[in-house]
Design a protein around this motif. Structure first.
Motif, PDB file in Angstrom:
ATOM      1  N   PHE A  50       0.810  -1.224   0.000  1.00 24.59           N
ATOM      2  CA  PHE A  50       0.000   0.000   0.000  1.00 24.59           C
ATOM      3  C   PHE A  50       0.844   1.275   0.000  1.00 24.59           C
ATOM      4  O   PHE A  50       0.850   2.030   0.967  1.00 24.59           O
ATOM      5  CB  PHE A  50      -0.964   0.035   1.190  1.00 24.59           C
ATOM      6  N   PRO A  51       1.569   1.549  -1.050  1.00 20.24           N
ATOM      7  CA  PRO A  51       2.455   2.729  -1.060  1.00 20.24           C
ATOM      8  C   PRO A  51       1.707   4.062  -0.959  1.00 20.24           C
ATOM      9  O   PRO A  51       2.209   5.001  -0.344  1.00 20.24           O
ATOM     10  CB  PRO A  51       3.195   2.618  -2.390  1.00 20.24           C
ATOM     11  N   TYR A  52       0.503   4.145  -1.525  1.00 20.91           N
ATOM     12  CA  TYR A  52      -0.233   5.413  -1.458  1.00 20.91           C
ATOM     13  C   TYR A  52      -0.755   5.679  -0.048  1.00 20.91           C
ATOM     14  O   TYR A  52      -0.762   6.822   0.413  1.00 20.91           O
ATOM     15  CB  TYR A  52      -1.384   5.427  -2.474  1.00 20.91           C
ATOM     16  N   VAL A  53      -1.169   4.635   0.614  1.00 21.80           N
ATOM     17  CA  VAL A  53      -1.618   4.781   1.998  1.00 21.80           C
ATOM     18  C   VAL A  53      -0.449   5.180   2.879  1.00 21.80           C
ATOM     19  O   VAL A  53      -0.553   6.083   3.718  1.00 21.80           O
ATOM     20  CB  VAL A  53      -2.268   3.470   2.496  1.00 21.80           C
ATOM     21  N   ARG A  54       0.680   4.527   2.671  1.00 24.38           N
ATOM     22  CA  ARG A  54       1.877   4.849   3.440  1.00 24.38           C
ATOM     23  C   ARG A  54       2.304   6.292   3.192  1.00 24.38           C
ATOM     24  O   ARG A  54       2.660   7.014   4.116  1.00 24.38           O
ATOM     25  CB  ARG A  54       3.000   3.876   3.083  1.00 24.38           C
ATOM     26  N   LEU A  55       2.229   6.735   1.950  1.00 19.25           N
ATOM     27  CA  LEU A  55       2.590   8.113   1.612  1.00 19.25           C
ATOM     28  C   LEU A  55       1.671   9.109   2.310  1.00 19.25           C
ATOM     29  O   LEU A  55       2.142  10.104   2.872  1.00 19.25           O
ATOM     30  CB  LEU A  55       2.533   8.316   0.095  1.00 19.25           C
ATOM     31  N   PHE A  93      -9.731   5.576   3.985  1.00 26.67           N
ATOM     32  CA  PHE A  93     -10.660   5.231   2.913  1.00 26.67           C
ATOM     33  C   PHE A  93      -9.980   4.451   1.796  1.00 26.67           C
ATOM     34  O   PHE A  93     -10.614   3.600   1.164  1.00 26.67           O
ATOM     35  CB  PHE A  93     -11.364   6.471   2.374  1.00 26.67           C
ATOM     36  N   LEU A  94      -8.714   4.709   1.546  1.00 28.78           N
ATOM     37  CA  LEU A  94      -7.990   3.899   0.566  1.00 28.78           C
ATOM     38  C   LEU A  94      -7.886   2.451   1.031  1.00 28.78           C
ATOM     39  O   LEU A  94      -8.023   1.515   0.231  1.00 28.78           O
ATOM     40  CB  LEU A  94      -6.598   4.480   0.324  1.00 28.78           C
ATOM     41  N   ILE A  95      -7.653   2.263   2.313  1.00 24.94           N
ATOM     42  CA  ILE A  95      -7.594   0.905   2.859  1.00 24.94           C
ATOM     43  C   ILE A  95      -8.957   0.239   2.768  1.00 24.94           C
ATOM     44  O   ILE A  95      -9.089  -0.902   2.325  1.00 24.94           O
ATOM     45  CB  ILE A  95      -7.105   0.918   4.322  1.00 24.94           C
ATOM     46  N   VAL A  96      -9.990   0.961   3.174  1.00 24.52           N
ATOM     47  CA  VAL A  96     -11.331   0.370   3.242  1.00 24.52           C
ATOM     48  C   VAL A  96     -11.896   0.056   1.862  1.00 24.52           C
ATOM     49  O   VAL A  96     -12.371  -1.048   1.612  1.00 24.52           O
ATOM     50  CB  VAL A  96     -12.293   1.307   4.016  1.00 24.52           C
TER      51      VAL A  96
END
Length: 140
Positions: A50-55, A93-96
């Protein structure tokens, strides 16, 4: 930055909440699983997936640390805190919505509430400081 400014910055409650939020976010990214596969019990960590979530979360952490040094401008601190909360919300929300098919939420997804609430508490204390300054200005 002088020694006196550093002492003033550290003794404010909202600075402690900003620091706590940043530390919580970094801990969640590198320690706790965010998702868990139902069948294989494989855990997904933010540090590997999940690079975008981490970012988004690391940006939120950096903004929280930056807000500590903006102690002279309370409105800017509030704006930074709001943007940092927005980054946490986007990450959640990206995770969900994008990643949770056939997976259950891990501890890290639930722990995202703690830095979010910490940033709300920091905003509360910034507002309290603003009211205190405004009341002192009225007395003069």
């Amino acid at each position: 930055m002088s020694k006196k400014q550093i002492v003033v910055m550290i003794q404010r409650v909202q600075s402690l909440f900003f620091f706590f939020a940043a530390i919580c976010i970094i801990t969640i990214v590198y320690t706790f699983p965010v998702l868990k596969h139902e069948v294989t019990n494989f855990e997904y960590f933010l540090k590997e997936y999940f690079p975008y979530v981490r970012l988004c979360l690391l940006l939120s952490s950096a903004l929280s640390l930056f807000a500590i040094f903006q102690f002279k401008n309370r409105r800017r601190q509030q704006l930074i805190a709001s943007f940092s909360r927005l980054m946490i919300t986007i990450a959640f929300f990206l995770i969900v919505f994008l990643e949770s098919d056939e997976k259950t939420f891990g501890l890290g997804a639930f722990l995202l509430v703690i830095p979010f609430l910490s940033l709300i508490a920091a905003n509360f204390f910034i507002n309290r400081d603003e009211r205190l300054v405004n009341s002192a200005d009225r007395i003069r």
